[in-house]
Design a protein around this motif. Structure first.
Motif, PDB file in Angstrom:
ATOM      1  N   ASP A  21       0.860  -1.182   0.000  1.00  0.00           N
ATOM      2  CA  ASP A  21       0.000   0.000   0.000  1.00  0.00           C
ATOM      3  C   ASP A  21       0.901   1.239   0.000  1.00  0.00           C
ATOM      4  O   ASP A  21       1.676   1.460   0.931  1.00  0.00           O
ATOM      5  N   SER A  22       0.795   2.042  -1.024  1.00  0.00           N
ATOM      6  CA  SER A  22       1.684   3.198  -1.173  1.00  0.00           C
ATOM      7  C   SER A  22       1.508   4.226  -0.059  1.00  0.00           C
ATOM      8  O   SER A  22       2.390   5.057   0.173  1.00  0.00           O
ATOM      9  N   ASN A  23       0.351   4.180   0.630  1.00  0.00           N
ATOM     10  CA  ASN A  23       0.091   5.143   1.701  1.00  0.00           C
ATOM     11  C   ASN A  23       0.577   4.655   3.074  1.00  0.00           C
ATOM     12  O   ASN A  23       0.470   5.380   4.057  1.00  0.00           O
ATOM     13  N   SER A  24       1.082   3.437   3.135  1.00  0.00           N
ATOM     14  CA  SER A  24       1.505   2.887   4.424  1.00  0.00           C
ATOM     15  C   SER A  24       2.960   3.272   4.721  1.00  0.00           C
ATOM     16  O   SER A  24       3.764   3.479   3.817  1.00  0.00           O
ATOM     17  N   SER A  25       3.267   3.354   6.013  1.00  0.00           N
ATOM     18  CA  SER A  25       4.661   3.502   6.448  1.00  0.00           C
ATOM     19  C   SER A  25       4.986   2.298   7.327  1.00  0.00           C
ATOM     20  O   SER A  25       4.140   1.838   8.098  1.00  0.00           O
ATOM     21  N   ILE A  26       6.214   1.792   7.204  1.00  0.00           N
ATOM     22  CA  ILE A  26       6.589   0.537   7.864  1.00  0.00           C
ATOM     23  C   ILE A  26       7.740   0.774   8.833  1.00  0.00           C
ATOM     24  O   ILE A  26       8.702   1.477   8.519  1.00  0.00           O
TER      25      ILE A  26
ATOM     26  N   ASN B 232       4.714  -0.918  32.462  1.00  0.00           N
ATOM     27  CA  ASN B 232       5.898  -1.226  33.282  1.00  0.00           C
ATOM     28  C   ASN B 232       6.805  -2.293  32.683  1.00  0.00           C
ATOM     29  O   ASN B 232       7.487  -3.020  33.404  1.00  0.00           O
ATOM     30  N   SER B 233       6.794  -2.401  31.368  1.00  0.00           N
ATOM     31  CA  SER B 233       7.652  -3.394  30.720  1.00  0.00           C
ATOM     32  C   SER B 233       7.947  -2.972  29.285  1.00  0.00           C
ATOM     33  O   SER B 233       7.256  -2.138  28.709  1.00  0.00           O
ATOM     34  N   ARG B 234       8.997  -3.570  28.716  1.00  0.00           N
ATOM     35  CA  ARG B 234       9.366  -3.292  27.330  1.00  0.00           C
ATOM     36  C   ARG B 234       8.724  -4.329  26.416  1.00  0.00           C
ATOM     37  O   ARG B 234       8.681  -5.518  26.744  1.00  0.00           O
ATOM     38  N   HIS B 235       8.243  -3.876  25.263  1.00  0.00           N
ATOM     39  CA  HIS B 235       7.573  -4.758  24.314  1.00  0.00           C
ATOM     40  C   HIS B 235       8.055  -4.423  22.906  1.00  0.00           C
ATOM     41  O   HIS B 235       8.094  -3.261  22.518  1.00  0.00           O
ATOM     42  N   GLU B 236       8.392  -5.464  22.163  1.00  0.00           N
ATOM     43  CA  GLU B 236       8.898  -5.261  20.805  1.00  0.00           C
ATOM     44  C   GLU B 236       7.788  -5.492  19.780  1.00  0.00           C
ATOM     45  O   GLU B 236       7.075  -6.499  19.830  1.00  0.00           O
ATOM     46  N   MET B 237       7.656  -4.557  18.857  1.00  0.00           N
ATOM     47  CA  MET B 237       6.727  -4.701  17.745  1.00  0.00           C
ATOM     48  C   MET B 237       7.523  -5.165  16.532  1.00  0.00           C
ATOM     49  O   MET B 237       8.349  -4.423  16.005  1.00  0.00           O
ATOM     50  N   ASP B 238       7.302  -6.405  16.109  1.00  0.00           N
ATOM     51  CA  ASP B 238       8.058  -6.926  14.973  1.00  0.00           C
ATOM     52  C   ASP B 238       7.829  -6.078  13.729  1.00  0.00           C
ATOM     53  O   ASP B 238       8.768  -5.675  13.050  1.00  0.00           O
ATOM     54  N   VAL B 239       6.563  -5.824  13.420  1.00  0.00           N
ATOM     55  CA  VAL B 239       6.209  -4.965  12.282  1.00  0.00           C
ATOM     56  C   VAL B 239       5.125  -3.995  12.732  1.00  0.00           C
ATOM     57  O   VAL B 239       4.102  -4.405  13.289  1.00  0.00           O
ATOM     58  N   LEU B 240       5.369  -2.710  12.501  1.00  0.00           N
ATOM     59  CA  LEU B 240       4.369  -1.668  12.739  1.00  0.00           C
ATOM     60  C   LEU B 240       4.048  -1.038  11.389  1.00  0.00           C
ATOM     61  O   LEU B 240       4.919  -0.427  10.763  1.00  0.00           O
ATOM     62  N   ALA B 241       2.825  -1.231  10.936  1.00  0.00           N
ATOM     63  CA  ALA B 241       2.394  -0.672   9.650  1.00  0.00           C
ATOM     64  C   ALA B 241       1.317   0.377   9.899  1.00  0.00           C
ATOM     65  O   ALA B 241       0.267   0.077  10.486  1.00  0.00           O
ATOM     66  N   VAL B 242       1.595   1.585   9.462  1.00  0.00           N
ATOM     67  CA  VAL B 242       0.652   2.690   9.645  1.00  0.00           C
ATOM     68  C   VAL B 242       0.009   3.023   8.300  1.00  0.00           C
ATOM     69  O   VAL B 242       0.686   3.480   7.375  1.00  0.00           O
ATOM     70  N   TYR B 243      -1.273   2.751   8.196  1.00  0.00           N
ATOM     71  CA  TYR B 243      -2.047   3.046   6.986  1.00  0.00           C
ATOM     72  C   TYR B 243      -2.832   4.343   7.194  1.00  0.00           C
ATOM     73  O   TYR B 243      -2.870   4.891   8.300  1.00  0.00           O
ATOM     74  N   SER B 244      -3.480   4.806   6.135  1.00  0.00           N
ATOM     75  CA  SER B 244      -4.276   6.028   6.235  1.00  0.00           C
ATOM     76  C   SER B 244      -5.462   5.852   7.169  1.00  0.00           C
ATOM     77  O   SER B 244      -5.916   6.802   7.806  1.00  0.00           O
ATOM     78  N   ASP B 245      -5.987   4.617   7.272  1.00  0.00           N
ATOM     79  CA  ASP B 245      -7.181   4.381   8.076  1.00  0.00           C
ATOM     80  C   ASP B 245      -7.005   3.374   9.209  1.00  0.00           C
ATOM     81  O   ASP B 245      -7.944   3.117   9.967  1.00  0.00           O
TER      82      ASP B 245
ATOM     83  N   TRP C 186      -3.308   9.092  15.825  1.00  0.00           N
ATOM     84  CA  TRP C 186      -3.835   7.769  15.463  1.00  0.00           C
ATOM     85  C   TRP C 186      -5.191   7.469  16.092  1.00  0.00           C
ATOM     86  O   TRP C 186      -5.733   6.383  15.902  1.00  0.00           O
ATOM     87  N   LYS C 187      -5.716   8.387  16.844  1.00  0.00           N
ATOM     88  CA  LYS C 187      -6.894   8.088  17.654  1.00  0.00           C
ATOM     89  C   LYS C 187      -8.106   7.627  16.850  1.00  0.00           C
ATOM     90  O   LYS C 187      -8.940   6.883  17.347  1.00  0.00           O
ATOM     91  N   LYS C 188      -8.241   8.087  15.610  1.00  0.00           N
ATOM     92  CA  LYS C 188      -9.412   7.730  14.804  1.00  0.00           C
ATOM     93  C   LYS C 188      -9.161   6.527  13.892  1.00  0.00           C
ATOM     94  O   LYS C 188     -10.052   6.127  13.134  1.00  0.00           O
ATOM     95  N   LYS C 189      -7.978   5.955  13.965  1.00  0.00           N
ATOM     96  CA  LYS C 189      -7.649   4.817  13.107  1.00  0.00           C
ATOM     97  C   LYS C 189      -8.089   3.506  13.749  1.00  0.00           C
ATOM     98  O   LYS C 189      -8.095   3.351  14.970  1.00  0.00           O
ATOM     99  N   LYS C 190      -8.430   2.541  12.914  1.00  0.00           N
ATOM    100  CA  LYS C 190      -8.751   1.192  13.388  1.00  0.00           C
ATOM    101  C   LYS C 190      -7.456   0.497  13.829  1.00  0.00           C
ATOM    102  O   LYS C 190      -6.373   0.834  13.349  1.00  0.00           O
ATOM    103  N   ILE C 191      -7.580  -0.471  14.706  1.00  0.00           N
ATOM    104  CA  ILE C 191      -6.416  -1.194  15.223  1.00  0.00           C
ATOM    105  C   ILE C 191      -6.517  -2.664  14.846  1.00  0.00           C
ATOM    106  O   ILE C 191      -7.558  -3.299  15.052  1.00  0.00           O
ATOM    107  N   GLU C 192      -5.434  -3.193  14.294  1.00  0.00           N
ATOM    108  CA  GLU C 192      -5.399  -4.610  13.920  1.00  0.00           C
ATOM    109  C   GLU C 192      -4.118  -5.258  14.448  1.00  0.00           C
ATOM    110  O   GLU C 192      -3.050  -4.643  14.432  1.00  0.00           O
ATOM    111  N   PHE C 193      -4.248  -6.498  14.912  1.00  0.00           N
ATOM    112  CA  PHE C 193      -3.108  -7.270  15.385  1.00  0.00           C
ATOM    113  C   PHE C 193      -3.023  -8.570  14.581  1.00  0.00           C
ATOM    114  O   PHE C 193      -4.042  -9.234  14.360  1.00  0.00           O
TER     115      PHE C 193
END
Length: 480
Positions: free
Chosen positions: A344-349, A359-372, A412-419
């Motif tokens: 998706d050309s609008n996504s950032s990776i 209270n802990s560290r967490h690693e995100m393997d892939v974080l993809a930010v889309y327009s929606d 990001w407050k209005k964006k949908k969240i997917e895991f």
């Protein structure tokens, strides 16, 4: 605002003697009176216990926010407390995160009690107590109090795996040419009460002293710019062990991919052998590693502007060092998932980003930010199936932390969240049952999971021949 605060506001963090001198000149009072005012001031913050002559580093809360504090502390330690500076330099050199076994090598502190030297354990305990460093049982981090950085554990852990592979190959090379005795190669070994990335026993004429053998010792620095000050830890370690009575003869190596002219001159001046990777293992292998590290350091941009570069590197690594390719399969699989999301050309990776939440560290393997929407993907390139315990931790610990962190991001407050959970080895039956249940019942966010066939189908839809070949030949290949 007091005069002391005004000076720090204008000048930035200052050593207590420098601050006292400025107060002395401004107020036209004696230095001792000015020094007492600085010492008694309740309006400023201080870092104490690391500098000569009981000096302290004085600063304001704003210096944490504008990120000048860490640099000021590093400079202050280099000038007034160099025995502590090695720690800050080592961790900064590695992007703000470092494994304990490597930090022990890079800091010039003995790991076993040695008269006249602060031991590693005591030094690190002091840093943690002062909240200069944080520790999570394996890795040390720069405290957010000093420097707020986006840690990238993907890059660091992959470079760490590359280092370990190089050290193994270095041992094999030394054994094959007879420089060290068979079966004496050790990694992260103790010698002379200090930690070394590599140690081997040598019975070569010239190193032997009667029946007493010599040693080959090495440390490794790759994947970062190396200046003269960055190699001083190694020079000092060599000086220490050579100062001992009846010291064994040694050949010291510093293994590097590149370094500055000044660093090269300093090492040669002190009789240290420089193990350039291109000279040890060949130009092509060195170039492949250099390109791989470059891709790791710029993962998001690489997937956007040269999305198939990592696929070419997989092919090269399999050709020149299949063992290394297998060791970093997990990191390379994150590129696969990031590659799929980058269509998706609008996504950032972003790959390997680490956050601190709940209270802990967490690693995100892939974080993809889309327009929606925002997608956070967990990626596992294991041969074995992912079990229920692992899925329960993902659902019960990681997802709540990620969700809480996402909700704090104003844009990001209005964006949908997917895991998403991607597994090249599939899932156990009870893990699949749990995932299917959650994906069909949770409404506040979306949960998806991908088994080997699902991953292969993604590649087919992309119509990417290279990706399909990499999946079939490297990631999804059935072990017989």
């Amino acid at each position: 605002m007091t005069l002391i605060e005004k000076i720090l506001d204008q000048q930035g963090p200052l050593m207590s003697n420098e601050l006292s001198s400025l107060v002395e000149k401004s107020e036209k009072i004696s230095y001792n009176t000015a020094s007492q005012r600085v010492a008694r001031s309740k309006k400023i913050l201080k870092i104490k216990g690391y500098f000569t002559s009981n000096l302290s580093l004085c600063y304001l809360e704003k210096h944490v926010n504008d990120e000048t504090l860490f640099e000021s502390l590093s400079i202050a330690m280099f000038k007034n407390g160099k025995k502590y500076w090695y720690t800050l330099n080592a961790i900064e050199l590695h992007g703000g995160i470092i494994n304990q076994k490597f930090l022990e090598c890079y800091t010039n502190y003995p790991i076993i009690a040695l008269k006249g030297h602060l031991p590693f354990k005591k030094v690190i305990e002091k840093f943690i107590k002062s909240d200069i460093l944080n520790y999570n049982s394996e890795y040390y981090y720069i405290s957010p109090k000093l420097k707020r950085i986006n840690l990238n554990t993907l890059t660091y852990k992959t470079i760490e795996a590359i280092k370990e592979n190089i050290l193994t190959d270095f041992g094999t090379l030394n054994k094959n040419i007879g420089l060290i005795s068979y079966n004496t190669a050790e990694t992260y070994a103790e010698y002379g009460k200090f930690r070394w990335a590599f140690k081997g026993v040598s019975n070569i004429t010239g190193l032997m002293q009667g029946t007493k053998p010599g040693f080959v010792l090495a440390d490794i620095l790759i994947g970062t710019s190396i200046n003269e000050k960055d190699v001083s830890f190694f020079i000092e370690k060599i000086k220490h062990i050579q100062s001992f009575n009846n010291a064994s003869r040694i050949i010291p190596f510093l293994i590097v991919d590149d370094l500055s002219k000044e660093a090269l001159t300093a090492l040669k001046f002190h009789g240290i052998a420089i193990g350039f990777i291109k000279e040890l293992f060949g130009q092509k292998y060195a170039e492949t590693l250099k390109e791989l590290i470059s891709v790791l350091n710029n993962a998001g941009a690489s997937l956007k502007f040269a999305p198939e570069k990592y696929l070419d590197l997989i092919k090269e690594l399999k050709k020149y060092n299949e063992g290394l390719a297998n060791n970093i399969r997990g990191a390379l699989f994150e590129f696969v998932v990031g590659h799929i999301h980058s269509l998706d050309s609008n996504s950032s990776i972003d790959l390997g980003r680490e956050i601190y939440e709940n209270n802990s560290r967490h690693e995100m393997d892939v974080l993809a930010v889309y327009s929606d929407k925002i997608v956070i993907a967990e990626c596992k390139a294991k041969r074995s199936k992912i079990d229920l315990k692992t899925i329960d931790k993902w659902l019960g610990v990681k997802i709540p932390a990620f969700k809480k962190w996402i909700e704090k991001q104003e844009t990001w407050k209005k964006k949908k969240i997917e895991f998403e959970y991607w597994s090249t080895g599939s899932f156990t039956d009870d893990a699949l049952e749990k995932l299917e249940y959650i994906s069909s019942t949770v409404s506040k966010y979306k949960v998806s999971f991908f088994k080997p066939d699902d991953i292969r189908n993604k590649a087919l839809i992309m119509e990417n021949k290279k990706l399909k070949e990499a999946l079939d030949d490297f990631f999804l290949k059935v072990k017989i």
